[in-house]
Design a protein around this motif. Structure first.
Motif, mmCIF file in Angstrom:
data_model
loop_
_atom_site.group_PDB
_atom_site.id
_atom_site.type_symbol
_atom_site.label_atom_id
_atom_site.label_comp_id
_atom_site.label_asym_id
_atom_site.label_seq_id
_atom_site.Cartn_x
_atom_site.Cartn_y
_atom_site.Cartn_z
ATOM 1 N N TYR A 63 59.368 -18.077 52.018
ATOM 2 C CA TYR A 63 60.096 -17.058 52.783
ATOM 3 C C TYR A 63 60.861 -16.218 51.762
ATOM 4 N N SER A 108 53.486 -12.003 56.424
ATOM 5 C CA SER A 108 54.002 -11.557 57.719
ATOM 6 C C SER A 108 55.446 -11.086 57.557
ATOM 7 N N ASN A 127 59.006 -10.462 58.756
ATOM 8 C CA ASN A 127 59.752 -11.145 59.822
ATOM 9 C C ASN A 127 61.215 -10.731 59.904
ATOM 10 N N SER A 174 66.426 -16.945 59.760
ATOM 11 C CA SER A 174 66.867 -15.707 59.111
ATOM 12 C C SER A 174 68.169 -15.915 58.351
ATOM 13 N N ASP A 223 62.230 -18.861 63.845
ATOM 14 C CA ASP A 223 60.893 -18.401 64.208
ATOM 15 C C ASP A 223 59.832 -19.431 63.854
ATOM 16 N N PHE A 247 55.635 -19.709 63.190
ATOM 17 C CA PHE A 247 54.416 -18.942 62.913
ATOM 18 C C PHE A 247 53.207 -19.866 62.925
ATOM 19 N N GLU A 292 50.583 -15.453 62.472
ATOM 20 C CA GLU A 292 51.013 -14.813 63.711
ATOM 21 C C GLU A 292 52.244 -15.545 64.251
ATOM 22 N N ARG A 293 53.221 -14.782 64.730
ATOM 23 C CA ARG A 293 54.416 -15.438 65.233
ATOM 24 C C ARG A 293 54.147 -16.061 66.608
ATOM 25 N N ARG A 294 54.521 -17.341 66.754
ATOM 26 C CA ARG A 294 54.339 -18.049 68.024
ATOM 27 C C ARG A 294 55.557 -17.862 68.932
ATOM 28 N N TRP A 295 56.729 -18.049 68.369
ATOM 29 C CA TRP A 295 57.936 -17.845 69.168
ATOM 30 C C TRP A 295 59.105 -17.441 68.275
ATOM 31 N N ARG A 296 60.068 -16.814 68.914
ATOM 32 C CA ARG A 296 61.330 -16.505 68.243
ATOM 33 C C ARG A 296 62.459 -17.009 69.122
ATOM 34 N N GLU A 352 57.687 -5.143 64.981
ATOM 35 C CA GLU A 352 57.770 -6.569 65.302
ATOM 36 C C GLU A 352 58.768 -7.310 64.408
#
Lengths: 563, 154
Positions: free
Chosen positions: A156, A176, A178, A202, A214, A216, A222-226, B143
């Motif tokens: 990250y 990705s 984010n 974050s 988050d 992924f 691909e992000r699954r949930w936040r 996004e």
């Protein structure tokens, strides 16, 4: 004029190095099931805390109370953090290396990741993520580590990208975006692999962002949930923010330290950061959920199942992002231990967030009081504009993000303690995206500080022993079945303590202060302890009295001499 | 305190901050001209930076990209000394050696928004002025933005 000489095409800097460029495919079969059972392969350190329970405990015992006096460096890796892009005054080597079957994966400041031969220190491949120099960073150019699995290494980045690298060569598999760097968001957390997902949180709480955690897809990015950690109006918890106000939009509660995880409950235990502005509470009336809390997050949906807030309506910058260590009581009750910045040690029932026990683990607490039943009473805080207020612990806390460890053999938690106070003077300011949003002038004490490792029985609250140091403890502990506790100091010593008595058994001067998390592993029957060193980060917050200490950027790896 | 005009170039020249060995020993970092990369139909970008003779600086000193992505950069050394360039790039820094009167290229992949620095990492070229900026404008993708109303900026 003659024709120009052809200078050719620019090439990667690593081509002009001895970097091998490839690593064995050891990460191919590291998956969720294997990480779940990581304690069964103590020669590896497969995930950030070693195991999902965040105990930072190793069953390796070749290095033990009897042999540790012969411990010596096996190899050293120099991370070479130089130049404008490193932010020369701010970088710190904070990672906990991951080790898989003889290969070490470690990140440094400034977007660097290396795969190293864990036996020799040979550099197998490197990756350098280019992040803009002007990303808003509250606390230095740092990264706490990578996650390894599914054949990939996950990073990250400072500019809030989740990057997956091919674990065999460091090439990008996906990238990705984010976070919003224009809003003051950034990234420093070590990702966590759970199931087929990668979890990241974050950073940016000092800039008035809205915190989030988050998940992924580990294969596609691909992000699954936040999961937002500050609710919008109408959502559960929104009643703890002023009606119709804007404060929730900048509320903080960032998740910049890796969560622990209970696979039976399928819950992530995530600590959240301070509210924003840090010290000016009048602009955000209420308890300000879910700041300064542990939230139990359903790993499948990202929904918050329960929460416990350690410092409601925080006015001292008392993030609770630090680890939640999972352990079970003798009667089988599933517990969670958390040593908070506010100087109190909490034990919760991790199935429902119920408070089991709370007690102070530092000597000096003046900001307020928490009673044994959990009632919080603020006493000293920056209340009036322009009026300085001194309090203990300072904003870096009685314990910073650096981690405690739990040894099942002794039943003790080993807590790195910082005894440092601070003065804050409330200075209201308007909110503007990307600008620091503290609401105060803050000066951390330049004197009257010390530190210690506290060995605490989480079942009783008793401090069994302490190893006192002239300077606060600003690095994570590690404990092993060899009956040892390892701790790095701000002045560079790497120390081994007797886990039962606290007696100092060994130390080695690494030349620069420690602000990282040591990693144990073994190869071919030989045990190693790896520790990144490199004094830096938010020194002005946790120990400004040593702001001028020598910088550094070396990863030391220790072992017993070969027969 | 002397009067300050609104003409930045004139102020730098008057103060001797616009060249080598005037007021300073080298060229003050962050000064120099501003240039813009050209955007091609496929979205990649193209630009040229040059080292003028005895200037020890990059021209333009600040190169602006409209967005992140691939930049085809041409580097020209018009100086009568040897320099190089170490450039930021996702994956690894790139390096190119630039002897006197030479011309080369670099393909950079950079993300925005934000500032990147690059320089000639030989001798103290960077300190003498051969430190240039690549600035990327724009916003992060939708996004990646926070779910909240638009906020004030400085």
């Amino acid at each position: 004029m003659t024709e120009y000489v052809d200078a050719g095409q620019a090439i990667p800097l690593s081509q002009l190095s001895a970097v091998k460029g490839s690593a064995p495919a050891v990460a191919e079969n590291v998956d969720y099931e294997r990480i779940l059972e990581s304690r069964s392969e103590p020669h590896n350190w497969l995930t950030y805390y070693g195991t999902y329970d965040a105990q930072r405990y190793s069953t390796l015992d070749q290095i033990n109370k009897d042999t540790v006096k012969r411990l010596a460096p096996a190899w050293v890796f120099q991370a070479a953090m130089v130049g404008m892009h490193s932010g020369a005054s701010t970088f710190s080597f904070e990672a906990s290396p991951i080790v898989v079957d003889g290969v070490m994966y470690v990140s440094g400041p400034d977007g660097k990741v290396w795969a190293l031969d864990a036996k020799t220190g040979e550099e197998l491949w490197r990756y350098k993520h280019a992040s803009p120099y002007d990303v808003s960073l509250c606390c230095g150019n740092v990264n706490r580590g990578v996650a390894v699995g599914h054949g990939k290494v996950y990073l990250y980045t400072l500019n809030a990208h989740l990057v997956a690298l091919d674990a065999t060569n460091g090439q990008v598999v996906f990238d990705s975006v984010n976070g919003d760097v224009r809003a003051g968001e950034s990234g420093s957390v070590a990702p966590l692999i759970v199931k087929d997902m990668v979890i990241v949180g974050s950073a940016g709480g000092e800039f008035g962002v809205r915190g989030h955690l988050d998940a992924f897809d580990a294969h596609t990015g691909e992000r699954r949930w936040r999961c937002y950690t500050v609710p919008k109006p109408g959502e559960p918890g929104s009643e703890t923010w002023a009606d119709n106000g804007e404060a929730w939009q900048r509320g903080g509660a960032n998740c910049w330290v890796t969560p622990s995880y209970d696979p039976e409950l399928e819950l992530l235990f995530q600590g959240t950061g301070n509210p924003a502005p840090d010290f000016d509470g009048d602009v955000r009336p209420g308890d300000n959920l879910y700041t300064d809390s542990t939230i139990a997050v359903d790993v499948n949906t990202g929904e918050i199942r329960w929460h416990y807030q350690f410092t409601p309506h925080d006015l001292w910058d008392y993030d609770s992002t630090m680890e939640n260590v999972l352990f079970d009581a003798p009667d089988g009750r599933k517990l969670l231990a958390h040593a908070d910045k506010n100087g109190y040690f909490f034990v919760l029932d991790r199935t429902n967030g119920e408070l089991v026990r709370v007690f102070p683990f530092v000597d000096r607490i003046t900001w307020g009081e928490i009673t044994p039943d959990g009632k919080v009473t603020p006493k000293v805080y920056p209340d009036k504009e322009g009026e300085p207020v001194h309090f203990w612990p300072g904003p870096a806390g009685g314990k910073e993000w650096t981690h405690m460890s739990y040894n099942p053999q002794t039943g003790l938690m080993y807590v790195p303690v910082q005894e440092v106070g601070a003065t804050a003077t409330r200075r209201r300011r308007e909110f503007k995206e990307s600008m620091p949003y503290w609401g105060a002038a803050v000066a951390v004490d330049l004197e009257d500080f010390y530190g210690y490792v506290a060995a605490i029985d989480p079942l009783t609250g008793e401090e069994k022993w302490r190893w006192r140091n002239e300077y606060p403890m600003c690095a994570s502990t590690l404990t092993t079945a060899g009956g040892l506790v390892f701790q790095g100091t701000p002045t560079g010593e790497f120390v081994a303590l007797d886990a039962e008595t606290g007696e100092k058994l060994w130390s080695f001067q690494c030349g620069s202060g420690h602000h990282s998390s040591p990693t144990p592993y073994s190869i071919d029957g030989r045990q190693y302890i790896a520790v990144p060193t490199g004094w830096g980060g938010w020194i002005e917050g946790f120990l400004p009295g040593l702001l001028g200490n020598n910088k550094g950027d070396a990863l030391f790896v220790f072992a017993l001499p070969e027969a | 305190m002397t009067t300050i005009s609104n003409d930045r170039s004139a102020e730098l020249a008057a103060a001797g901050l616009d060249g080598q060995n005037k007021l300073t020993l080298g060229r003050l970092l962050g000064t120099g001209t501003i240039g813009h990369a050209e955007e091609l139909p496929d979205g990649t970008m193209r630009a040229t930076v040059r080292i003028p003779e005895d200037e020890m600086c990059w021209e333009p000193g600040i190169l602006i990209l409209p967005h992140g992505g691939t930049l085809e950069l041409t580097l020209i050394n018009d100086d009568k000394n040897t320099h190089c360039s170490v450039l930021p790039n996702i994956g690894d820094n790139l390096v190119i050696w630039m002897v006197n009167h030479s011309k080369g290229t670099a393909t950079l992949n950079l993300q925005g928004p934000g500032i990147y620095w690059y320089g000639s990492a030989t001798g103290n070229d960077e300190g003498r002025g051969l430190t240039g900026a690549i600035v990327i404008g724009g916003e992060v993708p939708p996004e990646a933005k926070l779910d909240r109303p638009a906020q004030p900026r400085p």
